[in-house]
Design a protein around this motif. Sequence first.
Motif, PDB file in Angstrom:
ATOM      1  N   GLY A 152       0.816  -1.214   0.000  1.00 14.43           N
ATOM      2  CA  GLY A 152       0.000   0.000   0.000  1.00 14.43           C
ATOM      3  C   GLY A 152       0.844   1.257   0.000  1.00 14.43           C
ATOM      4  O   GLY A 152       0.567   2.216  -0.731  1.00 14.43           O
ATOM      5  N   TYR A 153       1.896   1.259   0.804  1.00 12.11           N
ATOM      6  CA  TYR A 153       2.795   2.412   0.866  1.00 12.11           C
ATOM      7  C   TYR A 153       3.456   2.649  -0.488  1.00 12.11           C
ATOM      8  O   TYR A 153       3.504   3.784  -0.982  1.00 12.11           O
ATOM      9  CB  TYR A 153       3.858   2.174   1.945  1.00 12.11           C
ATOM     10  N   LEU A 154       3.956   1.583  -1.109  1.00 14.17           N
ATOM     11  CA  LEU A 154       4.620   1.728  -2.400  1.00 14.17           C
ATOM     12  C   LEU A 154       3.644   2.181  -3.480  1.00 14.17           C
ATOM     13  O   LEU A 154       4.009   2.967  -4.364  1.00 14.17           O
ATOM     14  CB  LEU A 154       5.298   0.420  -2.801  1.00 14.17           C
ATOM     15  N   GLU A 203       2.379   6.110  -7.495  1.00 13.49           N
ATOM     16  CA  GLU A 203       1.274   6.512  -8.365  1.00 13.49           C
ATOM     17  C   GLU A 203       1.631   7.684  -9.280  1.00 13.49           C
ATOM     18  O   GLU A 203       1.354   7.630 -10.487  1.00 13.49           O
ATOM     19  CB  GLU A 203       0.033   6.840  -7.543  1.00 13.49           C
ATOM     20  N   PRO A 204       2.262   8.755  -8.788  1.00 11.57           N
ATOM     21  CA  PRO A 204       2.625   9.854  -9.703  1.00 11.57           C
ATOM     22  C   PRO A 204       3.599   9.412 -10.799  1.00 11.57           C
ATOM     23  O   PRO A 204       3.486   9.860 -11.947  1.00 11.57           O
ATOM     24  CB  PRO A 204       3.277  10.896  -8.799  1.00 11.57           C
ATOM     25  N   VAL A 205       4.510   8.527 -10.472  1.00 10.06           N
ATOM     26  CA  VAL A 205       5.474   8.033 -11.458  1.00 10.06           C
ATOM     27  C   VAL A 205       4.747   7.220 -12.522  1.00 10.06           C
ATOM     28  O   VAL A 205       5.028   7.362 -13.724  1.00 10.06           O
ATOM     29  CB  VAL A 205       6.572   7.190 -10.772  1.00 10.06           C
ATOM     30  N   ILE A 206       3.809   6.395 -12.119  1.00 12.53           N
ATOM     31  CA  ILE A 206       3.046   5.579 -13.065  1.00 12.53           C
ATOM     32  C   ILE A 206       2.227   6.472 -13.996  1.00 12.53           C
ATOM     33  O   ILE A 206       2.158   6.229 -15.200  1.00 12.53           O
ATOM     34  CB  ILE A 206       2.155   4.572 -12.312  1.00 12.53           C
ATOM     35  N   ARG A 207       1.626   7.518 -13.463  1.00 12.93           N
ATOM     36  CA  ARG A 207       0.844   8.441 -14.299  1.00 12.93           C
ATOM     37  C   ARG A 207       1.741   9.161 -15.311  1.00 12.93           C
ATOM     38  O   ARG A 207       1.355   9.343 -16.465  1.00 12.93           O
ATOM     39  CB  ARG A 207       0.111   9.457 -13.442  1.00 12.93           C
ATOM     40  N   ASP A 208       2.932   9.573 -14.884  1.00 11.43           N
ATOM     41  CA  ASP A 208       3.870  10.217 -15.809  1.00 11.43           C
ATOM     42  C   ASP A 208       4.302   9.260 -16.909  1.00 11.43           C
ATOM     43  O   ASP A 208       4.421   9.651 -18.077  1.00 11.43           O
ATOM     44  CB  ASP A 208       5.106  10.731 -15.058  1.00 11.43           C
ATOM     45  N   LEU A 209       4.541   8.011 -16.559  1.00 10.33           N
ATOM     46  CA  LEU A 209       4.914   7.016 -17.561  1.00 10.33           C
ATOM     47  C   LEU A 209       3.778   6.787 -18.556  1.00 10.33           C
ATOM     48  O   LEU A 209       4.020   6.627 -19.757  1.00 10.33           O
ATOM     49  CB  LEU A 209       5.313   5.707 -16.893  1.00 10.33           C
ATOM     50  N   GLN A 210       2.554   6.776 -18.067  1.00  6.42           N
ATOM     51  CA  GLN A 210       1.407   6.594 -18.957  1.00  6.42           C
ATOM     52  C   GLN A 210       1.315   7.752 -19.948  1.00  6.42           C
ATOM     53  O   GLN A 210       1.080   7.546 -21.142  1.00  6.42           O
ATOM     54  CB  GLN A 210       0.125   6.502 -18.138  1.00  6.42           C
TER      55      GLN A 210
END
Length: 62
Positions: free
Chosen positions: A19-21, A26-33
């Motif tokens: 959960g912490y990770l 999440e912001p990194v995943i959105r930037d990658l998307q």
Amino acid sequence: MEELLQAIGNYGFPMVIAGYLLVRMEPVIRDLQRSVTLLTMVVARQSDIDVEHLKKIVDGKW
């Protein structure tokens, strides 16, 4: 701090770490998307593919 220890006791260490990770990444995943979408548009434009049609495909409206 006590709430964190309570959560670890109730849910287990792996679940708390996951959960912490997830929250941290999440912001990194959105930037990658966004980057993948932009690169798809660039490749489509270079390949003479209709960008508007590609946008509909990406949005799931095709």
